[in-house]
Design a protein around this motif. Structure first.
Motif, PDB file in Angstrom:
ATOM      1  N   GLY A 276      -9.279   3.946  -4.189  1.00 25.91           N
ATOM      2  CA  GLY A 276      -7.966   4.152  -4.787  1.00 25.91           C
ATOM      3  C   GLY A 276      -7.067   2.940  -4.762  1.00 25.91           C
ATOM      4  O   GLY A 276      -6.000   2.933  -5.395  1.00 25.91           O
ATOM      5  N   GLY A 277      -7.471   1.895  -4.022  1.00 28.49           N
ATOM      6  CA  GLY A 277      -6.718   0.656  -4.018  1.00 28.49           C
ATOM      7  C   GLY A 277      -5.330   0.756  -3.410  1.00 28.49           C
ATOM      8  O   GLY A 277      -5.042   1.634  -2.596  1.00 28.49           O
ATOM      9  N   VAL A 278      -4.464  -0.153  -3.827  1.00 31.80           N
ATOM     10  CA  VAL A 278      -3.140  -0.294  -3.219  1.00 31.80           C
ATOM     11  C   VAL A 278      -2.318   0.980  -3.352  1.00 31.80           C
ATOM     12  O   VAL A 278      -1.665   1.410  -2.395  1.00 31.80           O
ATOM     13  CB  VAL A 278      -2.387  -1.482  -3.852  1.00 31.80           C
ATOM     14  N   SER A 279      -2.327   1.606  -4.517  1.00 29.22           N
ATOM     15  CA  SER A 279      -1.490   2.797  -4.719  1.00 29.22           C
ATOM     16  C   SER A 279      -1.910   3.937  -3.800  1.00 29.22           C
ATOM     17  O   SER A 279      -1.052   4.644  -3.244  1.00 29.22           O
ATOM     18  CB  SER A 279      -1.549   3.247  -6.184  1.00 29.22           C
ATOM     19  N   ALA A 280      -3.212   4.116  -3.599  1.00 35.20           N
ATOM     20  CA  ALA A 280      -3.685   5.176  -2.708  1.00 35.20           C
ATOM     21  C   ALA A 280      -3.320   4.869  -1.261  1.00 35.20           C
ATOM     22  O   ALA A 280      -2.924   5.767  -0.505  1.00 35.20           O
ATOM     23  CB  ALA A 280      -5.195   5.358  -2.853  1.00 35.20           C
ATOM     24  N   VAL A 281      -3.452   3.603  -0.861  1.00 36.70           N
ATOM     25  CA  VAL A 281      -3.077   3.215   0.504  1.00 36.70           C
ATOM     26  C   VAL A 281      -1.588   3.440   0.718  1.00 36.70           C
ATOM     27  O   VAL A 281      -1.157   3.912   1.778  1.00 36.70           O
ATOM     28  CB  VAL A 281      -3.463   1.745   0.776  1.00 36.70           C
ATOM     29  N   ARG A 282      -0.770   3.108  -0.284  1.00 37.15           N
ATOM     30  CA  ARG A 282       0.678   3.299  -0.172  1.00 37.15           C
ATOM     31  C   ARG A 282       1.011   4.759   0.117  1.00 37.15           C
ATOM     32  O   ARG A 282       1.789   5.073   1.030  1.00 37.15           O
ATOM     33  CB  ARG A 282       1.363   2.844  -1.461  1.00 37.15           C
ATOM     34  N   GLU A 283       0.428   5.673  -0.651  1.00 40.45           N
ATOM     35  CA  GLU A 283       0.726   7.094  -0.453  1.00 40.45           C
ATOM     36  C   GLU A 283       0.184   7.605   0.878  1.00 40.45           C
ATOM     37  O   GLU A 283       0.817   8.425   1.541  1.00 40.45           O
ATOM     38  CB  GLU A 283       0.141   7.914  -1.611  1.00 40.45           C
ATOM     39  N   ASP A 284      -0.976   7.100   1.273  1.00 43.68           N
ATOM     40  CA  ASP A 284      -1.564   7.492   2.549  1.00 43.68           C
ATOM     41  C   ASP A 284      -0.683   7.051   3.711  1.00 43.68           C
ATOM     42  O   ASP A 284      -0.440   7.810   4.657  1.00 43.68           O
ATOM     43  CB  ASP A 284      -2.960   6.878   2.667  1.00 43.68           C
ATOM     44  N   LEU A 285      -0.191   5.827   3.648  1.00 45.24           N
ATOM     45  CA  LEU A 285       0.680   5.323   4.710  1.00 45.24           C
ATOM     46  C   LEU A 285       1.969   6.124   4.799  1.00 45.24           C
ATOM     47  O   LEU A 285       2.473   6.419   5.896  1.00 45.24           O
ATOM     48  CB  LEU A 285       1.001   3.844   4.474  1.00 45.24           C
ATOM     49  N   LYS A 286       2.533   6.499   3.669  1.00 46.42           N
ATOM     50  CA  LYS A 286       3.736   7.329   3.672  1.00 46.42           C
ATOM     51  C   LYS A 286       3.467   8.663   4.360  1.00 46.42           C
ATOM     52  O   LYS A 286       4.279   9.149   5.145  1.00 46.42           O
ATOM     53  CB  LYS A 286       4.218   7.569   2.237  1.00 46.42           C
ATOM     54  N   ARG A 287       2.329   9.242   4.060  1.00 44.08           N
ATOM     55  CA  ARG A 287       1.957  10.522   4.673  1.00 44.08           C
ATOM     56  C   ARG A 287       1.828  10.391   6.184  1.00 44.08           C
ATOM     57  O   ARG A 287       2.177  11.317   6.929  1.00 44.08           O
ATOM     58  CB  ARG A 287       0.625  10.985   4.072  1.00 44.08           C
ATOM     59  N   LEU A 288       1.358   9.233   6.641  1.00 45.15           N
ATOM     60  CA  LEU A 288       1.153   9.020   8.068  1.00 45.15           C
ATOM     61  C   LEU A 288       2.426   8.623   8.812  1.00 45.15           C
ATOM     62  O   LEU A 288       2.435   8.612  10.040  1.00 45.15           O
ATOM     63  CB  LEU A 288       0.085   7.946   8.283  1.00 45.15           C
ATOM     64  N   GLY A 289       3.492   8.273   8.075  1.00 46.63           N
ATOM     65  CA  GLY A 289       4.746   7.951   8.746  1.00 46.63           C
ATOM     66  C   GLY A 289       5.277   6.553   8.498  1.00 46.63           C
ATOM     67  O   GLY A 289       6.151   6.094   9.227  1.00 46.63           O
ATOM     68  N   LEU A 290       4.782   5.855   7.479  1.00 44.63           N
ATOM     69  CA  LEU A 290       5.311   4.534   7.163  1.00 44.63           C
ATOM     70  C   LEU A 290       6.811   4.634   6.894  1.00 44.63           C
ATOM     71  O   LEU A 290       7.274   5.538   6.201  1.00 44.63           O
ATOM     72  CB  LEU A 290       4.609   3.961   5.933  1.00 44.63           C
ATOM     73  N   ALA A 291       7.582   3.697   7.438  1.00 44.51           N
ATOM     74  CA  ALA A 291       9.034   3.710   7.260  1.00 44.51           C
ATOM     75  C   ALA A 291       9.388   3.524   5.779  1.00 44.51           C
ATOM     76  O   ALA A 291       8.768   2.720   5.081  1.00 44.51           O
ATOM     77  CB  ALA A 291       9.664   2.606   8.097  1.00 44.51           C
ATOM     78  N   PRO A 292      10.393   4.265   5.282  1.00 47.53           N
ATOM     79  CA  PRO A 292      10.773   4.162   3.862  1.00 47.53           C
ATOM     80  C   PRO A 292      11.168   2.757   3.423  1.00 47.53           C
ATOM     81  O   PRO A 292      11.002   2.396   2.256  1.00 47.53           O
ATOM     82  CB  PRO A 292      11.964   5.125   3.757  1.00 47.53           C
ATOM     83  N   ALA A 293      11.711   1.945   4.349  1.00 46.99           N
ATOM     84  CA  ALA A 293      12.144   0.598   3.982  1.00 46.99           C
ATOM     85  C   ALA A 293      10.993  -0.395   3.834  1.00 46.99           C
ATOM     86  O   ALA A 293      11.194  -1.516   3.369  1.00 46.99           O
ATOM     87  CB  ALA A 293      13.142   0.070   5.017  1.00 46.99           C
ATOM     88  N   ALA A 294       9.791  -0.005   4.223  1.00 44.86           N
ATOM     89  CA  ALA A 294       8.632  -0.900   4.099  1.00 44.86           C
ATOM     90  C   ALA A 294       8.157  -0.951   2.649  1.00 44.86           C
ATOM     91  O   ALA A 294       8.308   0.006   1.896  1.00 44.86           O
ATOM     92  CB  ALA A 294       7.501  -0.425   5.002  1.00 44.86           C
ATOM     93  N   ARG A 295       7.560  -2.053   2.284  1.00 48.46           N
ATOM     94  CA  ARG A 295       7.048  -2.239   0.924  1.00 48.46           C
ATOM     95  C   ARG A 295       5.546  -2.534   0.982  1.00 48.46           C
ATOM     96  O   ARG A 295       5.094  -3.357   1.781  1.00 48.46           O
ATOM     97  CB  ARG A 295       7.771  -3.389   0.221  1.00 48.46           C
ATOM     98  N   VAL A 296       4.794  -1.883   0.106  1.00 49.17           N
ATOM     99  CA  VAL A 296       3.337  -2.003   0.076  1.00 49.17           C
ATOM    100  C   VAL A 296       2.934  -2.608  -1.267  1.00 49.17           C
ATOM    101  O   VAL A 296       3.374  -2.146  -2.318  1.00 49.17           O
ATOM    102  CB  VAL A 296       2.656  -0.624   0.259  1.00 49.17           C
ATOM    103  N   PHE A 297       2.058  -3.602  -1.251  1.00 46.64           N
ATOM    104  CA  PHE A 297       1.706  -4.314  -2.478  1.00 46.64           C
ATOM    105  C   PHE A 297       0.375  -5.031  -2.316  1.00 46.64           C
ATOM    106  O   PHE A 297      -0.125  -5.199  -1.197  1.00 46.64           O
ATOM    107  CB  PHE A 297       2.800  -5.336  -2.842  1.00 46.64           C
ATOM    108  N   GLY A 298      -0.192  -5.468  -3.433  1.00 42.09           N
ATOM    109  CA  GLY A 298      -1.421  -6.237  -3.402  1.00 42.09           C
ATOM    110  C   GLY A 298      -1.139  -7.700  -3.101  1.00 42.09           C
ATOM    111  O   GLY A 298      -0.100  -8.237  -3.506  1.00 42.09           O
ATOM    112  N   VAL A 299      -2.072  -8.350  -2.394  1.00 47.88           N
ATOM    113  CA  VAL A 299      -1.927  -9.764  -2.021  1.00 47.88           C
ATOM    114  C   VAL A 299      -3.210 -10.488  -2.410  1.00 47.88           C
ATOM    115  O   VAL A 299      -4.306 -10.042  -2.059  1.00 47.88           O
ATOM    116  CB  VAL A 299      -1.679  -9.924  -0.507  1.00 47.88           C
ATOM    117  N   ASN A 300      -3.050 -11.606  -3.112  1.00 50.85           N
ATOM    118  CA  ASN A 300      -4.202 -12.422  -3.496  1.00 50.85           C
ATOM    119  C   ASN A 300      -3.913 -13.893  -3.216  1.00 50.85           C
ATOM    120  O   ASN A 300      -2.760 -14.299  -3.065  1.00 50.85           O
ATOM    121  CB  ASN A 300      -4.517 -12.241  -4.985  1.00 50.85           C
TER     122      ASN A 300
END
Length: 273
Positions: free
Chosen positions: A148-172
């Motif tokens: 699922g890539g970055v978008s799936a990880v983002r939603e998974d982290l939110k479900r686990l308790g990632l702080a709302p102020a954090a930002r999730v993105f791809g890095v190359n």
């Protein structure tokens, strides 16, 4: 929290009544047990029945356990973010895809540290999904090799308790220096050693279970089984380029076979009560 993995963490600490209730309800085929069975299991593990009852009531208040009938308890899958991980540990390796060298990044510089409970949940979400901090940068990274890539990880982290102020993105295109630094944050040698050590203990225990009294065999299989499953659940699913070998795959196969024995022991033990 140290950036480096500490695989001594996965050695089972003292089993609490809440641990026992959650472990049994998450692995029992019926997904529910009577309070009498839970108390009897607690006694086999050195826990007082009153402590088990208090734990069940606390877990109900926390929304982790429900009571579908009088004196019967089951997990509430909507109230425990780790239930899916516990139930899906056998399919752990299916959560990974081929790695093309990219990374998933999380910036959390804007997350307030003063809210201790929320901060612990935030850090726990990141470490549970295998993220490590790039030294003194405010950036957490993990290989972008999850389904699922970055978008799936983002939603998974939110479900686990990632702080709302954090930002999730791809890095190359990390610099060579940063790439070297982040790769060093996973102690793959310690991970492999942990898999091998637990595998040897599973092999020795399985050979010995039939020689033990039923209550002791049930208790020992629960404690060792939970150590092995926690190790698998917390595995960061690193790609082959970062960690070669098939130790994780071999351990999952071992635990699968061991759990068949352990569940049969617990079924016999609880039916005898």
């Amino acid at each position: 929290m140290s950036n480096k993995d500490n695989y001594c963490y996965f050695e089972s600490t003292e089993l609490t009544a809440s641990d026992l209730v959650l472990d049994l309800l998450s692995t029992h085929d019926a997904r529910e047990l009577s309070i009498a069975a839970l108390c009897r299991a607690g006694e086999a593990c050195g826990l007082q029945p009153q402590n088990v009852r208090v734990a069940v009531n606390r877990l109900q208040r926390q929304g982790k356990v429900i009571s579908p009938a009088r004196g019967i308890y089951a997990l509430d899958a909507t109230g425990n973010t780790l239930i899916g991980d516990v139930r899906n540990w056998l399919r752990k390796e299916q959560q990974a895809v081929a790695w093309d060298g990219g990374w998933v990044g999380v910036i959390d510089a804007a997350v307030p540290r003063r809210e201790k409970v929320a901060w612990r949940r935030h850090e726990r979400a990141l470490t549970l999904r295998g993220f490590r901090a790039l030294e003194n940068s405010g950036l957490w990274l993990r290989p972008d090799n999850l389904v699922g890539g970055v978008s799936a990880v983002r939603e998974d982290l939110k479900r686990l308790g990632l702080a709302p102020a954090a930002r999730v993105f791809g890095v190359n295109a990390l610099s060579g220096q940063d790439e070297t630094r982040i790769r060093a944050q996973w102690d793959t040698r310690a991970m492999i050693q942990a898999y091998q050590d637990v595998g040897r203990r599973l092999q020795a225990s399985e050979a010995n279970l039939d020689t033990l009294p039923l209550d002791q065999a049930a208790r020992d299989s629960l404690l060792l089984g939970r150590t092995a499953i926690r190790l698998i659940i917390h595995d960061p699913l690193l790609p082959e380029a970062l960690m070669g070998g098939d130790e994780r795959h071999h351990l999952i196969d071992q635990v699968r076979a061991y759990q068949v024995r352990a569940k049969a022991l617990w079924a016999r033990f609880l039916e005898d009560g």
